[in-house]
Design an enzyme around this catalytic site. Structure first.
Site, PDB file in Angstrom:
ATOM      1  N   ARG A   1     -22.266  18.449 -28.759  1.00 22.70           N
ATOM      2  CA  ARG A   1     -23.018  18.499 -27.498  1.00 22.70           C
ATOM      3  C   ARG A   1     -24.244  17.582 -27.464  1.00 22.70           C
ATOM      4  NH1 ARG A   1     -25.166  22.094 -25.299  1.00 22.70           N
ATOM      5  NH2 ARG A   1     -24.389  22.003 -23.166  1.00 22.70           N
TER       6      ARG A   1
ATOM      7  N   CYS B   1     -19.333   9.156 -39.519  1.00 18.37           N
ATOM      8  CA  CYS B   1     -19.597   7.719 -39.478  1.00 18.37           C
ATOM      9  C   CYS B   1     -19.884   7.199 -38.085  1.00 18.37           C
ATOM     10  CB  CYS B   1     -18.424   6.988 -40.096  1.00 18.37           C
ATOM     11  SG  CYS B   1     -18.513   7.085 -41.860  1.00 18.37           S
ATOM     12  N   GLU B   2     -20.978   7.649 -37.490  1.00 18.37           N
ATOM     13  CA  GLU B   2     -21.408   7.159 -36.179  1.00 18.37           C
ATOM     14  C   GLU B   2     -22.900   7.374 -36.095  1.00 18.37           C
ATOM     15  OE1 GLU B   2     -19.603   7.755 -32.519  1.00 18.37           O
ATOM     16  OE2 GLU B   2     -17.615   8.144 -33.347  1.00 18.37           O
TER      17      GLU B   2
ATOM     18  N   GLY C   1     -18.925  32.337 -19.571  1.00 14.70           N
ATOM     19  CA  GLY C   1     -18.494  31.953 -20.917  1.00 14.70           C
ATOM     20  C   GLY C   1     -19.714  31.806 -21.794  1.00 14.70           C
ATOM     21  N   ARG C   2     -20.468  30.733 -21.529  1.00 17.51           N
ATOM     22  CA  ARG C   2     -21.650  30.403 -22.333  1.00 17.51           C
ATOM     23  C   ARG C   2     -22.630  31.569 -22.458  1.00 17.51           C
ATOM     24  NH1 ARG C   2     -23.449  24.919 -22.185  1.00 17.51           N
ATOM     25  NH2 ARG C   2     -22.299  24.837 -20.227  1.00 17.51           N
TER      26      ARG C   2
ATOM     27  N   TYR D   1     -19.068  26.492 -26.810  1.00 18.86           N
ATOM     28  CA  TYR D   1     -18.678  25.076 -26.751  1.00 18.86           C
ATOM     29  C   TYR D   1     -19.052  24.303 -28.021  1.00 18.86           C
ATOM     30  CZ  TYR D   1     -18.138  26.448 -21.892  1.00 18.86           C
ATOM     31  OH  TYR D   1     -17.770  27.110 -20.737  1.00 18.86           O
TER      32      TYR D   1
ATOM     33  N   GLY E   1     -21.048  29.817 -15.333  1.00 21.88           N
ATOM     34  CA  GLY E   1     -22.116  28.820 -15.225  1.00 21.88           C
ATOM     35  C   GLY E   1     -23.509  29.322 -15.514  1.00 21.88           C
TER      36      GLY E   1
ATOM     37  N   GLU F   1     -16.776  34.730 -14.098  1.00 13.86           N
ATOM     38  CA  GLU F   1     -16.153  34.132 -15.289  1.00 13.86           C
ATOM     39  C   GLU F   1     -17.207  33.567 -16.231  1.00 13.86           C
ATOM     40  OE1 GLU F   1     -14.086  31.039 -13.285  1.00 13.86           O
ATOM     41  OE2 GLU F   1     -12.234  32.155 -13.114  1.00 13.86           O
TER      42      GLU F   1
ATOM     43  N   TYR G   1     -23.796  15.267 -24.353  1.00 16.92           N
ATOM     44  CA  TYR G   1     -24.632  15.574 -23.184  1.00 16.92           C
ATOM     45  C   TYR G   1     -26.118  15.307 -23.422  1.00 16.92           C
ATOM     46  CZ  TYR G   1     -20.546  18.663 -22.565  1.00 16.92           C
ATOM     47  OH  TYR G   1     -19.285  19.185 -22.490  1.00 16.92           O
TER      48      TYR G   1
HETATM   49  N1  LLP Z   1     -15.039  29.115 -14.773  1.00 12.77           N
HETATM   50  C1  LLP Z   1     -14.637  27.848 -14.599  1.00 12.77           C
HETATM   51  C2  LLP Z   1     -13.663  27.531 -13.579  1.00 12.77           C
HETATM   52  C3  LLP Z   1     -15.146  26.832 -15.427  1.00 12.77           C
HETATM   53  O1  LLP Z   1     -14.753  25.593 -15.249  1.00 12.77           O
HETATM   54  C4  LLP Z   1     -16.077  27.168 -16.447  1.00 12.77           C
HETATM   55  C5  LLP Z   1     -16.600  26.146 -17.340  1.00 12.77           C
HETATM   56  C6  LLP Z   1     -16.467  28.514 -16.585  1.00 12.77           C
HETATM   57  C7  LLP Z   1     -15.927  29.459 -15.724  1.00 12.77           C
HETATM   58  C8  LLP Z   1     -17.435  28.977 -17.634  1.00 12.77           C
HETATM   59  O2  LLP Z   1     -18.676  28.399 -17.478  1.00 12.77           O
HETATM   60  P1  LLP Z   1     -19.901  28.908 -18.384  1.00 12.77           P
HETATM   61  O3  LLP Z   1     -20.212  30.302 -17.966  1.00 12.77           O
HETATM   62  O4  LLP Z   1     -19.469  28.847 -19.786  1.00 12.77           O
HETATM   63  O5  LLP Z   1     -20.981  27.950 -18.088  1.00 12.77           O
HETATM   64  N2  LLP Z   1     -18.347  21.798 -22.533  1.00 12.77           N
HETATM   65  C9  LLP Z   1     -19.461  21.989 -21.616  1.00 12.77           C
HETATM   66  C10 LLP Z   1     -19.192  23.082 -20.628  1.00 12.77           C
HETATM   67  C11 LLP Z   1     -17.979  22.853 -19.778  1.00 12.77           C
HETATM   68  C12 LLP Z   1     -17.761  23.983 -18.840  1.00 12.77           C
HETATM   69  C13 LLP Z   1     -16.440  23.877 -18.218  1.00 12.77           C
HETATM   70  N3  LLP Z   1     -16.149  24.963 -17.341  1.00 12.77           N
HETATM   71  C14 LLP Z   1     -20.723  22.267 -22.425  1.00 12.77           C
HETATM   72  O6  LLP Z   1     -20.658  22.289 -23.638  1.00 12.77           O
HETATM   73  O7  LLP Z   1     -21.798  22.418 -21.846  1.00 12.77           O
END
Ligand code: LLP
Length: 420
Positions: A318, A348-349, A280-281, A378, A236, A278, A322
């Site tokens: 996105r 086409c949107e 990701g982003r 993402y 997150g 964890e 969002y």
């Molecule tokens: N752990 C869990 C259990 C999660 O559900 C997520 C993200 C992460 C870790 C990784 O979160 P990050 O560090 O990437 O923020 N598609 C959306 C984001 C959805 C995130 C879902 N879960 C976007 O483009 O903003």
């Protein structure tokens, strides 16, 4: 990612973006490999500093690709996967199965079996019924964390908030479901309880919510005499999309989080668990950009000025989903950003917009190369074949090389599943 204008052209580690686009075509995802590695190292350094025992698992949903996963192994990152597909992709890479954990609020029996056979490190159980299913399907003892829901509202877009009481994820502490879950796992014959997991949301910039949750969770664990060896606090950590954003301060934030964990445990005499993250982003988001070629330019007098590019919501969802905002740059010329315009996709949107109301050079014309910043997370992973668009290629860039990591789809891919 540091893109610099050299002789009027944007470059990454000395490679001209126009040369990269010429060689690999557009739309194209371009990643700064050095930055990806550096982000992993920043988390490691900050966690090492705390003296706690820790693991970091890259949340593969942000962007899944074999070469990225190989890189994660080199950077001593584990993986968080949420589906058979993510696990399958991970198993094709050098990532060791015993550093992968399996998430999901509705794991299918097939997925559970596959993950067990593959020898994943642990499951993150997300419901009471999953405990029974996992216990039944396990042929040997499997490790598990329980995903708990702390009832905390993270300050982010509601679609990516996950810790509030009304959520499909995890088991509520307040409603007693989390405790019921732990007791159930303790009784299960084939599941070894390792600890708990929470993830309160994504694209979060400060640590207040996480700090409050850690304090609450440690008190709850201690009050109920639950021995957790691992506390997984999810991901997150926010990134910078526009000039108004500041990325999550990893070093500072991790210090606050780990200090909180230590003090919360000491306050109640609870043994400090290992901490797991964890992200990701924050690993790949700012390290990736998308290159698009400009096509149609359309002026609607006194209304808007549309610049359309050769991709759109099929590789950039996105903004539509969002209301996310991005910075854009012209790659093949350095000019003043003097005209307000809307950069649109070609699907086409009407909602297929990359960015509304952005100032870019008024000279923009067909054939120019536009770069959309911070599209590393993402974007490719949420891309689709809507309008039968082809998924773009992906390249990694280092000072030494530009390397193809994912090939562009071909027209044959679009009909590969069709039965004629
Ligand atoms: N752990 C869990 C259990 C999660 O559900 C997520 C993200 C992460 C870790 C990784 O979160 P990050 O560090 O990437 O923020 N598609 C959306 C984001 C959805 C995130 C879902 N879960 C976007 O483009 O903003």
């Amino acid at each position: 990612m540091t893109l610099t204008y050299t002789n009027g052209e944007l470059t990454l580690h000395g490679h001209k973006l126009t040369d990269i686009a010429k060689k690999y075509g557009t739309p194209l995802f371009v990643y700064d490999e050095v930055m990806i590695r550096n982000q992993c190292r920043r988390f490691h350094t900050a966690l090492k500093e705390s003296g706690l025992s820790y693991t970091i698992s890259y949340a593969s949903k942000a962007f899944s690709a074999i070469q990225l996963f190989n890189l994660m192994t080199e950077e001593k990152m584990g993986l968080d996967v949420v589906s058979e597909g993510e696990l399958y992709t991970a198993l094709q890479s050098s990532v060791s199965p015993d550093t992968i954990h399996f998430h999901g609020n509705n794991k299918t029996d097939r997925e559970i079996r596959y993950a067990i056979e593959s020898g994943v490190e642990y499951f993150v159980i997300d419901s009471l019924s999953e405990i029974e299913r996992l216990d039944e399907l396990a042929t040997k003892k499997v490790k598990a964390l329980l995903r708990i829901n702390p009832g905390v509202e993270a300050h982010t877009h509601e679609f990516i908030q996950t810790g509030q009481e009304d959520s499909k994820f995890g088991l509520s502490i307040q409603k007693g479901l989390a405790l019921e879950g732990v007791r159930k796992i303790e009784k299960a014959k084939n599941i070894e309880f390792m600890g708990v997991h929470f993830h309160i949301g994504s694209q979060i910039f400060e640590s207040t919510g996480t700090v409050a949750t850690i304090e609450q969770v440690i008190t709850w664990l201690s009050d109920n005499h639950i021995q957790a060896q691992v506390l997984n606090i999810g991901g997150g950590f926010g990134i910078k999309y526009t000039d108004e954003d500041v990325s999550y301060p990893i070093e500072e934030g991790i210090k606050i989080i780990t200090d909180t964990l230590k003090s919360a445990c000491h306050a109640v005499g609870y043994p400090v668990p290992a901490i797991s993250l964890e992200p990701g982003r924050s690993i790949v988001g700012e390290a990736g950009v998308t290159l698009y070629e400009v096509g149609t330019v359309k002026e609607i007098p006194d209304t808007n000025y549309y610049v359309s590019i050769d991709g759109g919501m099929s590789d950039h969802i996105r903004t539509a989903l969002y209301g996310a905002t991005y910075e854009l740059l012209l790659a093949n010329r350095e000019e003043e950003h003097d005209k307000l315009m809307t950069v649109a996709g070609k699907l086409c949107e009407s909602g297929d917009i990359i960015r509304r109301d952005i100032k870019l050079p008024s000279s923009i014309h067909r054939g120019d190369l536009l770069v959309v910043l911070s599209t590393g997370a993402y974007h490719y992973s949420m891309s689709s074949n809507y309008n039968q668009m082809l998924k773009p290629a992906v390249v990694f860039v280092t000072p030494e090389e530009v390397r193809l990591v994912v090939k562009r789809q071909t027209l044959e891919h679009l009909i590969a599943q069709d039965i004629r």
